[in-house]
Enzyme design. Structure first.
Site: not given
Length: 378
Positions: A51, A78-79, A110, A168, A175, A181
């Protein structure tokens, strides 16, 4: 070979989507040194795409040719899964696209989806996740459609406002710390102890905590080769001091000062937090936690056993299963996090679509055993 691959296709053809910037930024190295040697050994064929910008994975999924790939492998956090699922929704044949299984490899902060599929012990094990790519079976999962200002998007994991959204989205610049974090953000939240005001309407399907655990036991016992958690429990369910309004057409509306609302699918949201311990993949319901205002000391105590779902029994936390809900902020400022992505802080409506998307799973269930325990005082 048939015994080694029961019920699954041998030598899959894979589309591998790598997010070089996800989490600590180690996705490319993980693929080259750990993932690729294993899939080559299994004689899988594959195409790799990196990406290059935010929304690139969405575009990839929206244009994916049907019947070409056996699965999409997401080496990311997960994004990227959020983008892939919303890309399927924009496909010219979305219902067929949603049938393409997604298999995550943990390379984010996460990695909640991997933890739910593989369990706490193996949820960050690259080799175990790659084995799931090779031998996992299709498992339908629920999605939530999020309608906000006339625009619809889909959520596969979580939605949160208040403290949990702040820790979050407010730590995105950290990150490089990985999952640590989130702990930093929570400790900062203890110091501020900020509360929020929302109008929340919920179409409640279940609210008794003991009954919901029994439903979990029935679900897990119906999955082959799985031993359900023990059944002993004498706890009662207490509701927090929220101000309820009238019920109408099956909806319950209430408002009051709260620390956070957290809703979602899948027990784990990170390795340190089992937020939705009685969640199952495709029951047609979203699990909702509404945490009332509590003291700093109680907030600190809530860390104890958080990775085992201990907060489920906390009296000040309202735990519901719902088929839909609405949330309207009653204040101007705040954060709204959906699958870890920033959304506009304004009213939205969420509705569950049962079994709409597909993941690969070795067990056909979330690999999390939530053992019953005594209620925890606030």
């Amino acid at each position: 070979m048939s015994a080694a691959y029961p019920g699954v296709k041998i030598q899959r053809h894979l589309l591998i989507v790598i997010n070089p910037n996800g989490g600590p930024g180690k996705a490319i190295s993980l693929f080259e040194h750990k993932v690729e040697p294993i899939i080559k050994a299994a004689r899988c064929t594959y195409k790799v795409v990196h990406t290059e910008y935010s929304g690139h994975a969405l575009k990839i999924a929206s244009e994916i040719p049907l019947n070409e790939y056996d699965a999409i492998v997401a080496i990311s956090g997960d994004g990227t899964l959020h983008e892939l699922i919303n890309g399927f929704a924009q496909h010219k044949e979305p219902m067929k696209a949603f049938l393409i299984p997604i298999a995550p490899i943990p390379a984010g902060s996460g990695n909640g989806t991997c933890l739910n599929l593989l369990g706490l012990k193996e949820g960050q094990d690259i080799a175990a996740a790659t084995l799931n790519v090779i031998k996992g079976q299709s498992m339908p999962i629920d999605l939530l459609s999020i309608l906000q200002s006339g625009k619809r998007s889909f959520s596969f994991m979580s939605q949160c406002v208040g403290l949990m959204a702040d820790l979050d989205l407010g730590t995105e610049h950290l990150r490089w710390m990985g999952s640590y974090r989130f702990m930093y953000g929570f400790l900062r939240g203890i110091l501020t102890r900020k509360t929020y005001r929302f109008k929340i309407s919920v179409k409640i399907e279940a609210a008794d905590k003991v009954a919901m655990v029994e439903a979990l036991r029935k679900h897990t016992s119906s999955v082959p080769n799985h031993k359900p958690p023990p059944a002993e429990q004498t706890a009662t369910t207490l509701l927090p001091p929220l101000q309820y309004a009238n019920d109408y057409d099956g909806w319950t509306t209430f408002e009051g000062p709260i620390l956070f609302l957290y809703s979602g699918k899948g027990p784990y949201v990170s390795r340190d937090l089992m937020q939705f311990p009685v969640s199952v993949p495709n029951d047609g319901m979203v699990d909702i936690v509404i945490q009332g205002s509590i003291s700093r000391a109680a907030m600190w105590r809530s860390l104890d056993g958080a990775e085992k779902g201990a907060a489920y029994w906390r009296d000040s936390a309202l735990y519901l299963k719902a088929s839909a809900y609405r949330l309207e902020p009653l204040q101007e400022d705040g954060n709204l996090s959906i699958d870890g992505e920033r959304f506009p802080f304004r009213e939205y409506h969420a509705e569950v679509h049962r079994g709409l998307a597909t993941l690969l799973s070795m067990s056909g269930r979330y690999a999390v055993d939530f053992t019953l325990g005594p209620p925890i005082p606030s």
